[in-house]
Each structure stands twice: as structure tokens, then as C-alpha cells.
Design an enzyme around this catalytic site. Structure first.
Site, short mmCIF file in Angstrom:
data_model
loop_
_atom_site.label_atom_id
_atom_site.label_comp_id
_atom_site.label_asym_id
_atom_site.label_seq_id
_atom_site.Cartn_x
_atom_site.Cartn_y
_atom_site.Cartn_z
N CYS A 183 72.94 -55.54 -67.35
CA CYS A 183 72.13 -56.28 -66.78
C CYS A 183 72.28 -57.66 -67.04
CB CYS A 183 70.83 -55.52 -67.32
SG CYS A 183 69.18 -56.10 -67.43
N CYS A 209 67.16 -59.85 -59.68
CA CYS A 209 68.40 -58.94 -60.43
C CYS A 209 69.26 -59.56 -61.14
CB CYS A 209 68.20 -57.28 -59.29
SG CYS A 209 69.44 -56.80 -59.97
#
Ligand code: API
Length: 258
Positions: A197, A73
Site C-alpha cells: 500500500c 492511491c
């Protein structure tokens, strides 16, 4: 059981951070899902454990809000860098190990700079590109991201051919006149659009460079939740020295009963 947590967000991609150096956090899908639930828990796109690591300043373990451990991530990586610095685990320069290997990172005032993995393989399928920037990303270009039905189209692509069960994150990218990008992303494991993101923003920047939409290798990207930049070096179709740069902020801290 009471659990101390810290809530951080990186361009609106938000995470519940746990200092798990004592290794007593109960790694359980249902517990993590509940903590990430925005009505029954703290709320977050994911949950991140900071743990001790023999070979670097700390280890990052990432879980999507569906409670499953997942791949890298990027925004969560920038948030754990801010978290580690806030906890005084490290100074401004640090290294940490994550599921995709060793990362270098720098706290530079309000900006956190995170080195991402090298990107050696990019599939260019005309209508879209696919690459892994620490997580799998489908990237397609559009004239106007505001007109895309990100939830329904993103969900369809994420679950359809060729991704199926394993899935992919799905990014819709608009090229702006000044050679910067606008992006919206449907995130696997959140199973919804997120406000930003990081691994997707990285993939979008590389895809835009490959397609010749942007000429320089320091690219500004506007997500719904904030602005980031990506810089890299391209050598023989391999992208190295890839850095994701942007804000990461502590929002609040607390204790949750589980
Ligand atoms: N949902 C992604 C991981 C988190 C990616 C995103 N939050 C980022 O900042 O890179 C996946 O399971 O592939």
C-alpha cells in the site's frame, strides 16, 4: 458493452487501468466492483481511469475494489505513470492531477518515482500514529509483522473508534536491524490485506522517522509484494518533497464484457 483494459501491479498492489480520455467508461459502482472481482471479473485491488486534464499531462481517478471512488492511491499512482508512459501520453517526466492535487513523477528504468503530498499534520497517540499521505493511515509498530492477524485486527481498527464509517487504512510496521522497515497493511475499500500500500508505506516511513526508529530520510520498506523506498525533507515537523519509489509493471491487457 466491451471495455479495453490493461492490468498493472506495483509491488503486488494490482489495478485495472482504463484509458478513459474519450470519457465513455460507465462510472458505476456495481460495474467497477464486478471488474475488480477476482472470480467474476478481471481482478484487482482497484480500478484507475486515465483522463485528459487541462492543467497537467493527465488526470487520475481512483476506485477501490468495493466500487467506490476513493482518496489517493500511491501504488496506483505509480502504475498510472507507467501506463501513461506506455501509452506515449508523456515522456519520462510528467505531472498529473489526482483527488489530492498535482503530482510530479518520473519513469526511471524499472523504478517509478512519484511525488506525494506534503504531510503537515501527524497525530502521535503513543500506541499508534495517524496521518494523511493522500489517504488516511493508522500506523502501529510491532516486533514481528508475520505474527500479526492483519485481517481481523486491521478490520477491527478500520471500523472502530475513532475511524468508524469513514475508516482508515491500517499499517503494522516492524523495524529491521538495518533501519529499514517491514510492513503489512489492511486496506480500506479493499477490506482486506493487500500485498503493498503506497500511501501506507509513505506513512510508515514518516512515522518511523518521527519516532526516531530510523535516522535517515531515505527509507527502504519491504512489503509482502515487493520493496519500495520513501525519501523526504522534514522542516519544522512538516514533511515535504516526499517521494515514493518502486516498481510498476504491465501484466496483461484484454477486453471485458459488461
Ligand atoms: N484503499 C485506500 C486507497 C488506496 C491506497 C493504496 N492502494 C495505495 O497504494 O496507496 C483508501 O481508500 O484509503
Amino acid at each position: 458493452m466491451k471495455i479495453k483494459f490493461y492490468k498493472y501491479q506495483g509491488a503486488g498492489n494490482d489495478f485495472v487501468m482504463i484509458d478513459n480520455r474519450t470519457k465513455d467508461f460507465p462510472i458505476d459502482k456495481n460495474i467497477i466492483e464486478k471488474i475488480c472481482n477476482r472470480n467474476f471479473g478481471v481482478g484487482g485491488d482497484g480500478l484507475i481511469l486515465l483522463e485528459n486534464d487541462q492543467a497537467s499531462n493527465f488526470r487520475m481517478v481512483y476506485f477501490n475494489s468495493d466500487g467506490n471512488e476513493s482518496t489517493m492511491c500511491g501504488n496506483g499512482g505509480r502504475c498510472i505513470v507507467r501506463f501513461a508512459h506506455d501509452l506515449q501520453v508523456t515522456d519520462e517526466n510528467m505531472t498529473f492531477n489526482a483527488i489530492d492535487g498535482l503530482h510530479h513523477a518520473v519513469v526511471d528504468g524499472d523504478t517509478i518515482r512519484l511525488q506525494m503530498i506534503d504531510v503537515k499534520e501527524v497525530e502521535d497517540h503513543d500506541r499508534y500514529l495517524f496521518m494523511n499521505t493522500g489517504s488516511p493511515h493508522h500506523v502501529q509498530f510491532t516486533k514481528s509483522v508475520k505474527d500479526v492477524d492483519v485481517y481481523n485486527l486491521g478490520k477491527k481498527i478500520r471500523n472502530g473508534s475513532p475511524y468508524y464509517e469513514e475508516g482508515s487504512n491500517v499499517n503494522f510496521v516492524e523495524i529491521l536491524p538495518n533501519q529499514s522497515l517491514k510492513i503489512r497493511t489492511y486496506e480500506r475499500g479493499v477490506e482486506n490485506e493487500t500485498l503493498a500500500c503506497g500511501t501506507g508505506i509513505t506513512a510508515a516511513a514518516i512515522a518511523s522517522y518521527i519516532r526516531g526508529f530510523v535516522k535517515n530520510n531515505n527509507i527502504y520498506v519491504e512489503a509482502l509484494g515487493g520493496k519500495l523506498s520513501v525519501n523526504f525533507e522534514e522542516k519544522n515537523n512538516t514533511f515535504e518533497n516526499v517521494w515514493l519509489n518502486g516498481p510498476a509493471v504491465r501484466v496483461f491487457e484484454g477486453e471485458i464484457e459488461i
